[in-house]
Design a protein around this motif. Sequence first.
Motif, PDB file in Angstrom:
ATOM      1  N   TRP A   1      32.929  19.441  -5.896  1.00 51.11           N
ATOM      2  CA  TRP A   1      33.975  19.873  -4.965  1.00 51.11           C
ATOM      3  C   TRP A   1      35.349  19.734  -5.603  1.00 51.11           C
ATOM      4  O   TRP A   1      36.188  20.634  -5.549  1.00 51.11           O
ATOM      5  N   SER A   2      35.573  18.571  -6.229  1.00 53.35           N
ATOM      6  CA  SER A   2      36.852  18.321  -6.876  1.00 53.35           C
ATOM      7  C   SER A   2      37.129  19.372  -7.949  1.00 53.35           C
ATOM      8  O   SER A   2      38.232  19.918  -8.033  1.00 53.35           O
ATOM      9  N   SER A   3      36.105  19.687  -8.759  1.00 57.95           N
ATOM     10  CA  SER A   3      36.367  20.651  -9.837  1.00 57.95           C
ATOM     11  C   SER A   3      36.525  22.062  -9.289  1.00 57.95           C
ATOM     12  O   SER A   3      37.300  22.844  -9.854  1.00 57.95           O
ATOM     13  N   LEU A   4      35.811  22.390  -8.209  1.00 61.19           N
ATOM     14  CA  LEU A   4      36.018  23.715  -7.608  1.00 61.19           C
ATOM     15  C   LEU A   4      37.453  23.834  -7.106  1.00 61.19           C
ATOM     16  O   LEU A   4      38.134  24.838  -7.351  1.00 61.19           O
ATOM     17  N   ASN A   5      37.920  22.789  -6.406  1.00 60.01           N
ATOM     18  CA  ASN A   5      39.295  22.825  -5.896  1.00 60.01           C
ATOM     19  C   ASN A   5      40.306  22.934  -7.034  1.00 60.01           C
ATOM     20  O   ASN A   5      41.296  23.659  -6.926  1.00 60.01           O
ATOM     21  N   LEU A   6      40.035  22.208  -8.135  1.00 56.76           N
ATOM     22  CA  LEU A   6      40.918  22.282  -9.300  1.00 56.76           C
ATOM     23  C   LEU A   6      40.971  23.710  -9.831  1.00 56.76           C
ATOM     24  O   LEU A   6      42.046  24.240 -10.123  1.00 56.76           O
ATOM     25  N   LEU A   7      39.802  24.330  -9.931  1.00 57.36           N
ATOM     26  CA  LEU A   7      39.736  25.697 -10.445  1.00 57.36           C
ATOM     27  C   LEU A   7      40.508  26.655  -9.537  1.00 57.36           C
ATOM     28  O   LEU A   7      41.248  27.516 -10.012  1.00 57.36           O
ATOM     29  N   PHE A   8      40.349  26.494  -8.217  1.00 58.72           N
ATOM     30  CA  PHE A   8      41.037  27.403  -7.293  1.00 58.72           C
ATOM     31  C   PHE A   8      42.558  27.212  -7.358  1.00 58.72           C
ATOM     32  O   PHE A   8      43.314  28.148  -7.166  1.00 58.72           O
ATOM     33  N   LEU A   9      42.992  25.976  -7.628  1.00 58.70           N
ATOM     34  CA  LEU A   9      44.423  25.674  -7.607  1.00 58.70           C
ATOM     35  C   LEU A   9      45.086  25.813  -8.977  1.00 58.70           C
ATOM     36  O   LEU A   9      46.307  25.777  -9.068  1.00 58.70           O
ATOM     37  N   ALA A  10      44.284  25.931 -10.036  1.00 60.41           N
ATOM     38  CA  ALA A  10      44.848  25.905 -11.390  1.00 60.41           C
ATOM     39  C   ALA A  10      45.839  27.039 -11.586  1.00 60.41           C
ATOM     40  O   ALA A  10      45.553  28.188 -11.258  1.00 60.41           O
ATOM     41  N   ALA A  11      47.000  26.707 -12.119  1.00 59.21           N
ATOM     42  CA  ALA A  11      47.999  27.736 -12.389  1.00 59.21           C
ATOM     43  C   ALA A  11      47.956  28.158 -13.849  1.00 59.21           C
ATOM     44  O   ALA A  11      48.601  29.116 -14.235  1.00 59.21           O
ATOM     45  N   ASP A  12      47.212  27.410 -14.677  1.00 58.11           N
ATOM     46  CA  ASP A  12      47.138  27.828 -16.073  1.00 58.11           C
ATOM     47  C   ASP A  12      45.686  27.968 -16.528  1.00 58.11           C
ATOM     48  O   ASP A  12      44.768  27.448 -15.915  1.00 58.11           O
ATOM     49  N   LEU A  13      45.533  28.721 -17.596  1.00 60.73           N
ATOM     50  CA  LEU A  13      44.194  29.129 -18.015  1.00 60.73           C
ATOM     51  C   LEU A  13      43.378  27.972 -18.554  1.00 60.73           C
ATOM     52  O   LEU A  13      42.157  27.948 -18.420  1.00 60.73           O
ATOM     53  N   PHE A  14      44.041  26.997 -19.178  1.00 63.17           N
ATOM     54  CA  PHE A  14      43.277  25.894 -19.758  1.00 63.17           C
ATOM     55  C   PHE A  14      42.791  24.932 -18.679  1.00 63.17           C
ATOM     56  O   PHE A  14      41.671  24.430 -18.732  1.00 63.17           O
ATOM     57  N   ASN A  15      43.630  24.701 -17.693  1.00 60.84           N
ATOM     58  CA  ASN A  15      43.229  23.866 -16.573  1.00 60.84           C
ATOM     59  C   ASN A  15      42.033  24.470 -15.855  1.00 60.84           C
ATOM     60  O   ASN A  15      41.116  23.767 -15.423  1.00 60.84           O
ATOM     61  N   ALA A  16      42.061  25.799 -15.748  1.00 63.64           N
ATOM     62  CA  ALA A  16      40.937  26.505 -15.146  1.00 63.64           C
ATOM     63  C   ALA A  16      39.672  26.264 -15.977  1.00 63.64           C
ATOM     64  O   ALA A  16      38.586  26.084 -15.422  1.00 63.64           O
ATOM     65  N   TYR A  17      39.828  26.222 -17.294  1.00 61.32           N
ATOM     66  CA  TYR A  17      38.682  25.943 -18.168  1.00 61.32           C
ATOM     67  C   TYR A  17      38.104  24.564 -17.869  1.00 61.32           C
ATOM     68  O   TYR A  17      36.888  24.394 -17.757  1.00 61.32           O
ATOM     69  N   VAL A  18      38.991  23.586 -17.696  1.00 63.24           N
ATOM     70  CA  VAL A  18      38.516  22.227 -17.403  1.00 63.24           C
ATOM     71  C   VAL A  18      37.756  22.219 -16.076  1.00 63.24           C
ATOM     72  O   VAL A  18      36.658  21.655 -15.977  1.00 63.24           O
ATOM     73  N   GLY A  19      38.312  22.884 -15.062  1.00 62.55           N
ATOM     74  CA  GLY A  19      37.638  22.961 -13.767  1.00 62.55           C
ATOM     75  C   GLY A  19      36.284  23.631 -13.874  1.00 62.55           C
ATOM     76  O   GLY A  19      35.284  23.172 -13.311  1.00 62.55           O
ATOM     77  N   LEU A  20      36.257  24.716 -14.629  1.00 59.54           N
ATOM     78  CA  LEU A  20      35.029  25.494 -14.834  1.00 59.54           C
ATOM     79  C   LEU A  20      33.956  24.628 -15.475  1.00 59.54           C
ATOM     80  O   LEU A  20      32.800  24.597 -15.063  1.00 59.54           O
ATOM     81  N   GLU A  21      34.368  23.881 -16.503  1.00 59.98           N
ATOM     82  CA  GLU A  21      33.421  23.091 -17.278  1.00 59.98           C
ATOM     83  C   GLU A  21      32.904  21.891 -16.479  1.00 59.98           C
ATOM     84  O   GLU A  21      31.704  21.623 -16.457  1.00 59.98           O
ATOM     85  N   LEU A  22      33.820  21.177 -15.805  1.00 57.26           N
ATOM     86  CA  LEU A  22      33.389  20.015 -15.021  1.00 57.26           C
ATOM     87  C   LEU A  22      32.512  20.449 -13.853  1.00 57.26           C
ATOM     88  O   LEU A  22      31.497  19.809 -13.557  1.00 57.26           O
ATOM     89  N   GLY A  23      32.896  21.556 -13.211  1.00 55.63           N
ATOM     90  CA  GLY A  23      32.077  22.072 -12.124  1.00 55.63           C
ATOM     91  C   GLY A  23      30.701  22.454 -12.631  1.00 55.63           C
ATOM     92  O   GLY A  23      29.684  22.191 -11.976  1.00 55.63           O
ATOM     93  N   GLY A  24      30.660  23.047 -13.821  1.00 50.46           N
ATOM     94  CA  GLY A  24      29.375  23.425 -14.417  1.00 50.46           C
ATOM     95  C   GLY A  24      28.497  22.209 -14.645  1.00 50.46           C
ATOM     96  O   GLY A  24      27.314  22.214 -14.304  1.00 50.46           O
TER      97      GLY A  24
END
Lengths: 485, 95
Positions: free
Chosen positions: A121-144
């Motif tokens: 849940w935390s990583s999904l929320n991070l991905l939805f809120l990420a304003a930059d591409l690398f942060n989105a990568y972190v969210g994507l990876e942790l969620g995975g």
Amino acid sequence: MSEALVVLMVLLPLLLAGMLLLAPGGWRQRMGLSATLLSVAPLPPLLWSVWHSGVVEVALGGWQPPLGIALRADGLALLLLTLTALIALPLGLHAGPWFRAHATVGGRGGEWFWPLWLFLWSSLNLLFLAADLFNAYVGLELGGLAAVALVALGGGRDALQAALRYLLLALFASMLYLLGVALLYGAGGTLDLALLGGRLESGVASRAALVLITLGLSLKGALVPFHFWLPPAHATAPAPVSALLSALVVKAPLVLLLRIWFELFVPLGFGAAGEVLTLLGVVAILWGSLQALRQQRIKPLVAWSTVAQLGYLFLVFAIATGLAWSATLLHLTAHALAKAALFLAAGNIVLALGDDRLSSLRGASHGMPLTFFTVGLAGVSLMGLPPSGGFVAKWLLLQAALEQGRWLPVVAILAGSLLAAAYLFPLLRHALTGTLKPTGESAGRSLPLRLELPPLLLALLALLLGVLASWPLALLKPAMPVVLS
Amino acid sequence: MSSALWFSLVGAALVAIALYGVFAEHHPLRRLIALNMMASGVFLVLIGLARQLPGRVPDPVPHAMVLTGIVVAVSATAFALALLRRLSRVQQEEG
């Protein structure tokens, strides 16, 4: 104030996950539901704030981009945060009793479900809120990683094999994405999605980045022909996990792709490449539906239906209008609610019958009428019948396709609805006809309300979305990418 | 040839070799090694991006990305190895 709320949306589930992980055994299951409830708490005031005063941006620790990490809560992010929370609550109510009932027939995994779910849940929320591409990568990876661990909860050979396959694929896809991000950084000198838009030029590097990012995210989003990993992973996981995976986890990379595509790639003039994605989306609708039609078991049928329904989300790339964009996100929301309901209901049926063959459903509706009512309601939204959310989404998508004279998507949307009716019908036909033939020890066991009500609630939400569709559409409007509005 | 270009080229070559490994190998362990190599390639490309003209401070952002990437890659690899061990144990028990 609202800045703190944005941070809490990511931090709260993360902290609670860590606490549950360290807590003694029995506490994990006892506290799981409370942790889920607590994690929703920052959402209502944040929703209020964004609805009334627009986008909330946070530079974490006071470090401004490009060096710092920024979170941006716009309408699109809020829609997805709300969707996740709406699924989280019924799922939290269902998961406890389901894992307890599952344990009585020898199943495992209930204890670890909660911390892993909160991590996810935390990583999904991070991905939805990420304003930059690398942060989105972190969210994507942790969620995975959390999703893979959830798939492995079943513990059996099939579950472990599906989890390992899923993990290797997720790693591969993230590396493609990261390489694409590296190229974009090299070309534009920033990772911030909004800043990058003005700095990129059409060239070899941005072209290669387009291919890598699109490939990586469609792999994770299970677009045909990259869907091969989805049916085994979603079908072998415990029911609450299957619901999470199909409703939310596969959608997250698609949301990221939608953002990057319309905020970076279309302004660069690469929009024509969207034709390929839409064509694959059409193939996904048809192929996924036909495969669902051929299944003899309940959960694989529902999983193949996800492959088909994901196809609709790719039609927007060729249609490329604001209407199609809104319709796509509405479809994503409707499908998430309906599919979560259907997977939870399917889990109930399998639990009660001790068997997941369609043929063993004969007469089963007598023992659990509410669960089959849920299957019917979720089916209404998946087929796109009025007054469901699925209907409004498909109707708007159809309208957008007709306005642009796109006949292939039109045909795919109509054919997909008919095929959905065809593959969902056997679920009800077997159940409503004939009398129950006991096939196993637990056959015909009746279900407690605690298991039957949460999926019904989700199915009702999917239905209600059709009536209240103007709310999410109004929330989305200010978040629409500039090229579309 | 500038060293930045050299880093990027080596990175690209590593990614290419790793891609061959991902598709040609079938054993999950070998695939995992190939994926790790791919990660190293991507990190080298990023390091190449950070090198700038002599006399100027290197860009810290790609460095931060590489560090985060390494942490993520290490944890994912550890997790994959744990899954693999559990799987092989289950397979042995089942015979």
